[in-house]
Motif scaffolding. Structure first.
Motif, PDB file in Angstrom:
ATOM      1  N   ASP A 147       0.840  -1.207   0.000  1.00 41.76           N
ATOM      2  CA  ASP A 147       0.000   0.000   0.000  1.00 41.76           C
ATOM      3  C   ASP A 147       0.868   1.248   0.000  1.00 41.76           C
ATOM      4  O   ASP A 147       1.799   1.352   0.795  1.00 41.76           O
ATOM      5  CB  ASP A 147      -0.830   0.091   1.291  1.00 41.76           C
ATOM      6  CG  ASP A 147      -2.032  -0.802   1.331  1.00 41.76           C
ATOM      7  OD1 ASP A 147      -2.185  -1.628   0.427  1.00 41.76           O
ATOM      8  OD2 ASP A 147      -2.817  -0.670   2.278  1.00 41.76           O
ATOM      9  N   TRP A 148       0.502   2.198  -0.836  1.00 38.79           N
ATOM     10  CA  TRP A 148       1.093   3.536  -0.819  1.00 38.79           C
ATOM     11  C   TRP A 148      -0.037   4.525  -0.641  1.00 38.79           C
ATOM     12  O   TRP A 148      -0.982   4.544  -1.438  1.00 38.79           O
ATOM     13  CB  TRP A 148       1.823   3.829  -2.126  1.00 38.79           C
ATOM     14  CG  TRP A 148       3.168   3.201  -2.191  1.00 38.79           C
ATOM     15  CD1 TRP A 148       3.477   1.971  -2.682  1.00 38.79           C
ATOM     16  CD2 TRP A 148       4.398   3.779  -1.744  1.00 38.79           C
ATOM     17  NE1 TRP A 148       4.828   1.748  -2.578  1.00 38.79           N
ATOM     18  CE2 TRP A 148       5.414   2.847  -2.002  1.00 38.79           C
ATOM     19  CE3 TRP A 148       4.723   4.997  -1.143  1.00 38.79           C
ATOM     20  CZ2 TRP A 148       6.751   3.089  -1.688  1.00 38.79           C
ATOM     21  CZ3 TRP A 148       6.046   5.241  -0.834  1.00 38.79           C
ATOM     22  CH2 TRP A 148       7.047   4.295  -1.099  1.00 38.79           C
ATOM     23  N   MET A 149       0.043   5.333   0.418  1.00 42.19           N
ATOM     24  CA  MET A 149      -0.967   6.346   0.690  1.00 42.19           C
ATOM     25  C   MET A 149      -0.309   7.718   0.629  1.00 42.19           C
ATOM     26  O   MET A 149       0.797   7.894   1.140  1.00 42.19           O
ATOM     27  CB  MET A 149      -1.581   6.123   2.066  1.00 42.19           C
ATOM     28  CG  MET A 149      -2.271   4.799   2.200  1.00 42.19           C
ATOM     29  SD  MET A 149      -2.953   4.605   3.847  1.00 42.19           S
ATOM     30  CE  MET A 149      -3.625   2.961   3.703  1.00 42.19           C
ATOM     31  N   TYR A 150      -1.021   8.678   0.020  1.00 42.11           N
ATOM     32  CA  TYR A 150      -0.489  10.035  -0.143  1.00 42.11           C
ATOM     33  C   TYR A 150      -1.520  11.044   0.341  1.00 42.11           C
ATOM     34  O   TYR A 150      -2.659  11.051  -0.150  1.00 42.11           O
ATOM     35  CB  TYR A 150      -0.170  10.315  -1.615  1.00 42.11           C
ATOM     36  CG  TYR A 150       0.797   9.330  -2.209  1.00 42.11           C
ATOM     37  CD1 TYR A 150       2.166   9.504  -2.086  1.00 42.11           C
ATOM     38  CD2 TYR A 150       0.330   8.203  -2.881  1.00 42.11           C
ATOM     39  CE1 TYR A 150       3.062   8.582  -2.625  1.00 42.11           C
ATOM     40  CE2 TYR A 150       1.219   7.271  -3.428  1.00 42.11           C
ATOM     41  CZ  TYR A 150       2.573   7.473  -3.291  1.00 42.11           C
ATOM     42  OH  TYR A 150       3.447   6.563  -3.820  1.00 42.11           O
ATOM     43  N   LEU A 151      -1.134  11.892   1.289  1.00 38.26           N
ATOM     44  CA  LEU A 151      -2.007  12.951   1.763  1.00 38.26           C
ATOM     45  C   LEU A 151      -1.968  14.087   0.749  1.00 38.26           C
ATOM     46  O   LEU A 151      -0.912  14.649   0.473  1.00 38.26           O
ATOM     47  CB  LEU A 151      -1.543  13.447   3.136  1.00 38.26           C
ATOM     48  CG  LEU A 151      -2.465  14.433   3.833  1.00 38.26           C
ATOM     49  CD1 LEU A 151      -3.803  13.781   4.162  1.00 38.26           C
ATOM     50  CD2 LEU A 151      -1.800  14.951   5.112  1.00 38.26           C
ATOM     51  N   MET A 152      -3.132  14.410   0.189  1.00 35.49           N
ATOM     52  CA  MET A 152      -3.221  15.444  -0.839  1.00 35.49           C
ATOM     53  C   MET A 152      -3.482  16.818  -0.232  1.00 35.49           C
ATOM     54  O   MET A 152      -2.927  17.818  -0.678  1.00 35.49           O
ATOM     55  CB  MET A 152      -4.319  15.095  -1.848  1.00 35.49           C
ATOM     56  CG  MET A 152      -4.138  13.730  -2.485  1.00 35.49           C
ATOM     57  SD  MET A 152      -2.518  13.487  -3.255  1.00 35.49           S
ATOM     58  CE  MET A 152      -2.679  14.551  -4.669  1.00 35.49           C
ATOM     59  N   ASP A 153      -4.375  16.854   0.745  1.00 37.20           N
ATOM     60  CA  ASP A 153      -4.628  18.045   1.545  1.00 37.20           C
ATOM     61  C   ASP A 153      -5.063  17.528   2.908  1.00 37.20           C
ATOM     62  O   ASP A 153      -5.109  16.314   3.116  1.00 37.20           O
ATOM     63  CB  ASP A 153      -5.666  18.979   0.886  1.00 37.20           C
ATOM     64  CG  ASP A 153      -7.021  18.345   0.673  1.00 37.20           C
ATOM     65  OD1 ASP A 153      -7.525  17.637   1.591  1.00 37.20           O
ATOM     66  OD2 ASP A 153      -7.607  18.546  -0.400  1.00 37.20           O
ATOM     67  N   GLU A 154      -5.385  18.390   3.822  1.00 38.01           N
ATOM     68  CA  GLU A 154      -5.648  17.915   5.190  1.00 38.01           C
ATOM     69  C   GLU A 154      -6.828  16.958   5.296  1.00 38.01           C
ATOM     70  O   GLU A 154      -6.952  16.234   6.280  1.00 38.01           O
ATOM     71  CB  GLU A 154      -5.830  19.089   6.142  1.00 38.01           C
ATOM     72  CG  GLU A 154      -7.087  19.892   5.915  1.00 38.01           C
ATOM     73  CD  GLU A 154      -7.242  21.029   6.912  1.00 38.01           C
ATOM     74  OE1 GLU A 154      -8.397  21.354   7.213  1.00 38.01           O
ATOM     75  OE2 GLU A 154      -6.233  21.573   7.374  1.00 38.01           O
ATOM     76  N   ASP A 155      -7.676  16.905   4.278  1.00 34.92           N
ATOM     77  CA  ASP A 155      -8.870  16.063   4.333  1.00 34.92           C
ATOM     78  C   ASP A 155      -8.931  14.962   3.285  1.00 34.92           C
ATOM     79  O   ASP A 155      -9.916  14.224   3.233  1.00 34.92           O
ATOM     80  CB  ASP A 155     -10.121  16.945   4.185  1.00 34.92           C
ATOM     81  CG  ASP A 155     -10.291  17.891   5.365  1.00 34.92           C
ATOM     82  OD1 ASP A 155     -10.197  17.419   6.520  1.00 34.92           O
ATOM     83  OD2 ASP A 155     -10.496  19.098   5.132  1.00 34.92           O
ATOM     84  N   THR A 156      -7.925  14.849   2.420  1.00 35.14           N
ATOM     85  CA  THR A 156      -7.978  13.894   1.310  1.00 35.14           C
ATOM     86  C   THR A 156      -6.709  13.039   1.267  1.00 35.14           C
ATOM     87  O   THR A 156      -5.601  13.565   1.253  1.00 35.14           O
ATOM     88  CB  THR A 156      -8.120  14.639  -0.033  1.00 35.14           C
ATOM     89  OG1 THR A 156      -9.198  15.564   0.058  1.00 35.14           O
ATOM     90  CG2 THR A 156      -8.364  13.663  -1.169  1.00 35.14           C
ATOM     91  N   LEU A 157      -6.914  11.736   1.221  1.00 38.26           N
ATOM     92  CA  LEU A 157      -5.826  10.771   1.165  1.00 38.26           C
ATOM     93  C   LEU A 157      -6.102   9.844  -0.010  1.00 38.26           C
ATOM     94  O   LEU A 157      -7.232   9.379  -0.188  1.00 38.26           O
ATOM     95  CB  LEU A 157      -5.784   9.975   2.475  1.00 38.26           C
ATOM     96  CG  LEU A 157      -4.665   8.989   2.723  1.00 38.26           C
ATOM     97  CD1 LEU A 157      -3.349   9.727   2.951  1.00 38.26           C
ATOM     98  CD2 LEU A 157      -4.985   8.147   3.950  1.00 38.26           C
TER      99      LEU A 157
END
Length: 180
Positions: A141-151
């Protein structure tokens, strides 16, 4: 002899095609903080694609979390496009320096995760039921935080080292974009 050299070169070239290390994202912002991201209920939407690219299953997930001592508990409730439901409860434990371990009933052993900057990489083995048979899959799994509310999450699923498909998942914190 030539055949053995060609085979050896092929094996070495495949082995050298390693993935990017999570520390590559150390300077990326916003920085991912799991406790903060999951401090509100989260809704997620995803799909599983076969190796061919065909979308085999779509799903939604509702996630609520709580703290128990040092652990972060994520209670995930899945609803699949075929109407089936599933629940997975993760117990995540911080191990220091951006490292996390995780356990869930259908995870074989312990999941290992590492955060750097906006990225989290999880690696684990998952018992996956399909048509009455359970398969042990390796998950990357690779997770990336795009903004404070979106992953955004992208997972490679493999069996015996061969990729069988990918999961793409978008997480959104509930109440996102509301003024406080």
């Amino acid at each position: 002899m030539t055949r053995r050299l060609v085979l050896l070169a092929l094996v070495l070239s495949i082995a050298s095609c390693g993935s990017v290390d999570v520390t590559h994202y150390a300077d990326q912002q916003p920085a991912l903080n799991l406790e903060r991201f999951f401090s509100k209920p989260v809704k997620a939407w995803g799909m599983f694609q076969k190796r061919s690219g065909e979308v085999a299953k779509r799903f939604e997930v509702d996630i609520v979390s709580r703290r128990v001592g040092n652990n972060l508990i994520l209670d995930e409730r899945f609803l699949y496009s075929d109407g089936t439901r599933q629940r997975r409860v993760w117990t995540l434990t911080p191990e220091g320096q951006g490292r996390w371990s995780g356990r869930a009933d259908d995870v074989v052993g312990v999941a290992k995760g590492e955060i750097a900057g906006n990225a989290l990489r999880w690696r684990y083995r998952l018992n996956l039921p399909v048509d009455g048979t359970t398969y042990e899959m390796s998950m990357d799994d690779w997770m990336y935080l795009m903004d404070e509310d979106t992953l955004i999450n992208r997972t490679s699923m493999s069996k015996l080292g061969v990729e069988v498909g990918q999961v793409t998942l978008f997480f959104r914190r509930q109440g996102a974009g509301e003024t406080h």
